[in-house]
Motif scaffolding. Sequence first.
Motif, PDB file in Angstrom:
ATOM      1  N   LEU A 306       8.628  -0.511 -10.658  1.00 29.04           N
ATOM      2  CA  LEU A 306       7.181  -0.754 -10.703  1.00 29.04           C
ATOM      3  C   LEU A 306       6.503  -0.139  -9.477  1.00 29.04           C
ATOM      4  O   LEU A 306       5.425   0.462  -9.587  1.00 29.04           O
ATOM      5  N   MET A 307       7.128  -0.293  -8.325  1.00 25.38           N
ATOM      6  CA  MET A 307       6.549   0.291  -7.109  1.00 25.38           C
ATOM      7  C   MET A 307       6.531   1.814  -7.186  1.00 25.38           C
ATOM      8  O   MET A 307       5.576   2.458  -6.754  1.00 25.38           O
ATOM      9  N   ASP A 311       3.297   4.305  -7.067  1.00 23.24           N
ATOM     10  CA  ASP A 311       3.259   5.468  -6.172  1.00 23.24           C
ATOM     11  C   ASP A 311       2.970   6.761  -6.927  1.00 23.24           C
ATOM     12  O   ASP A 311       2.453   7.729  -6.353  1.00 23.24           O
ATOM     13  N   ASN A 312       3.307   6.756  -8.234  1.00 25.60           N
ATOM     14  CA  ASN A 312       3.078   7.942  -9.059  1.00 25.60           C
ATOM     15  C   ASN A 312       1.754   7.875  -9.818  1.00 25.60           C
ATOM     16  O   ASN A 312       1.566   8.578 -10.809  1.00 25.60           O
ATOM     17  N   GLY A 313       0.857   7.008  -9.342  1.00 26.18           N
ATOM     18  CA  GLY A 313      -0.502   7.019  -9.864  1.00 26.18           C
ATOM     19  C   GLY A 313      -0.832   6.013 -10.937  1.00 26.18           C
ATOM     20  O   GLY A 313      -1.944   6.042 -11.486  1.00 26.18           O
ATOM     21  N   ASP A 314       0.082   5.100 -11.261  1.00 29.98           N
ATOM     22  CA  ASP A 314      -0.199   4.104 -12.294  1.00 29.98           C
ATOM     23  C   ASP A 314      -1.048   2.985 -11.677  1.00 29.98           C
ATOM     24  O   ASP A 314      -0.534   2.093 -10.989  1.00 29.98           O
ATOM     25  N   ILE A 320      -1.334  -5.012 -10.588  1.00 33.06           N
ATOM     26  CA  ILE A 320      -0.429  -6.142 -10.797  1.00 33.06           C
ATOM     27  C   ILE A 320       0.318  -6.476  -9.510  1.00 33.06           C
ATOM     28  O   ILE A 320       0.429  -7.642  -9.110  1.00 33.06           O
ATOM     29  N   LEU A 321       0.818  -5.453  -8.839  1.00 33.49           N
ATOM     30  CA  LEU A 321       1.589  -5.660  -7.609  1.00 33.49           C
ATOM     31  C   LEU A 321       0.710  -6.172  -6.467  1.00 33.49           C
ATOM     32  O   LEU A 321       1.118  -7.065  -5.713  1.00 33.49           O
ATOM     33  N   GLU A 354       6.043  -0.835   3.256  1.00 35.15           N
ATOM     34  CA  GLU A 354       5.126  -1.252   4.305  1.00 35.15           C
ATOM     35  C   GLU A 354       3.740  -1.572   3.753  1.00 35.15           C
ATOM     36  O   GLU A 354       3.047  -2.471   4.249  1.00 35.15           O
ATOM     37  N   GLU A 355       3.335  -0.866   2.713  1.00 32.78           N
ATOM     38  CA  GLU A 355       2.003  -1.063   2.135  1.00 32.78           C
ATOM     39  C   GLU A 355       1.787  -2.513   1.704  1.00 32.78           C
ATOM     40  O   GLU A 355       0.736  -3.118   1.984  1.00 32.78           O
ATOM     41  N   TYR A 356       2.763  -3.096   1.026  1.00 39.02           N
ATOM     42  CA  TYR A 356       2.625  -4.451   0.526  1.00 39.02           C
ATOM     43  C   TYR A 356       2.788  -5.474   1.656  1.00 39.02           C
ATOM     44  O   TYR A 356       2.211  -6.560   1.602  1.00 39.02           O
ATOM     45  N   ARG A 357       3.537  -5.114   2.667  1.00 38.77           N
ATOM     46  CA  ARG A 357       3.623  -5.980   3.854  1.00 38.77           C
ATOM     47  C   ARG A 357       2.247  -6.098   4.513  1.00 38.77           C
ATOM     48  O   ARG A 357       1.837  -7.190   4.909  1.00 38.77           O
ATOM     49  N   ARG A 358       1.562  -4.976   4.624  1.00 33.24           N
ATOM     50  CA  ARG A 358       0.237  -4.987   5.268  1.00 33.24           C
ATOM     51  C   ARG A 358      -0.751  -5.843   4.483  1.00 33.24           C
ATOM     52  O   ARG A 358      -1.536  -6.596   5.064  1.00 33.24           O
ATOM     53  N   ILE A 359      -0.727  -5.708   3.160  1.00 33.41           N
ATOM     54  CA  ILE A 359      -1.627  -6.504   2.320  1.00 33.41           C
ATOM     55  C   ILE A 359      -1.328  -7.984   2.499  1.00 33.41           C
ATOM     56  O   ILE A 359      -2.232  -8.816   2.648  1.00 33.41           O
TER      57      ILE A 359
END
Length: 406
Positions: A306-307, A311-314, A320-321, A354-359
């Motif tokens: 899913l991640m 990353d591929n534009g979905d 959702i994530l 790291e992106e989801y950690r920041r959020i």
Amino acid sequence: MDNSIGNNLPRVKIQNQFSIKEMVYMFGPISRIEVAERLGLTLPTITTSVSSMIKKGLFKEVEQEYVTKSLGRRTMLVDINENYKKVMGVEIRGSVRYVVIVDFRGNVIASAKDETPFTEYKAAMESAASLSMSLLENSSMTWDDLCGVGLTVPGIIDKEEGKLVIHPGYKWKDKSIKDDFASITGYKGPISVENNTIARAFAYAMFEKQELGDSDSMAYMFIATGIGCPFLNTIRSHFGSVAGDGEAGHMIVEIDGEQCVCGNRGCLEAYSSEGKLLEKAMEVMEASPYLSSIYKKKNTFDVTDLMDAADNGDQEIKKILVKATRYLGLAIANIENFVKPDSMVIEGKLFCKEEYRRILIEIVHKNVYRGTFQELKLLFKESQELSGAIGASAIAIKSSLESFLD
């Protein structure tokens, strides 16, 4: 004469022995003098117990690394002998079973897994038992080489009776895990049973203590099919003691929200568990070329896929994530506001990026109560497939140390 004093002497001796073992395990290599000072016991008491445990093989002596200027002997420190005995840890889940054999410091010697999905308890237990016996045989070992077995499952556990009270996801109820494992395998040694997330928390406190620094309390959030978050306290100088069942997945984060498998609405698990993420992704998969291609190749996908799709534009998968991450951040802020742990350890595949950690951190900081907030120590643990089984082994080691007597 107060007879209660004499009656309590054996109990005091047992408690002192465990305290010495715990101190050496947590802080070894350590000097006998420091053990005595930390525990408030006499040096002769420490020396007698340590000598006995060295003789029995539980402790070992280690020469102090630095060279003293004295012409006398170097100080000999004492530590747990990691090769004293081997321990087995088993994680039993409907989707997968993991088994490890570890040394007394939790280092994995051998491992195995069975990823056959089962919804019935009997099939999952038989799989775990068979996997355990095969791993022993393939490692040229027998049950006699082990000093204990730890079993973990999701759900609410009666650890005194070795029973699973309930596993909400699969509706497993009143299952005699300890007796069933012993009956199938023929193992007659000590078996410890614990919730799989609580076991992970103890493993972190015992095997990765350096990451916690001076923290004396810790909440451990594990995100998988369900979401658990037990709270351990007194971890600065002990293995820790657990408070509550840690069923954070059933914290209500949305009034009259989405349906949860437990029957309630608005549970955290209904928004942020891996199972729910995969379910929601399946609903929009046809509009995702990347995810559709993964599914055609593997006939399944996981959170890592899913991640990659995001990353591929979905953008739908990304929403959702991000939504799941925001709800997790809100839950952590609620936990911080209520129990104020010194450290919060988070284990979940989503946070390898790291992106989801920041959020997550942003949402936590936005929702904590400022009146008493001190910077919460957030620790992200890499999601590892064996962490539950290693947690089970930690429970077995802890139990073994509690029962080991001079």
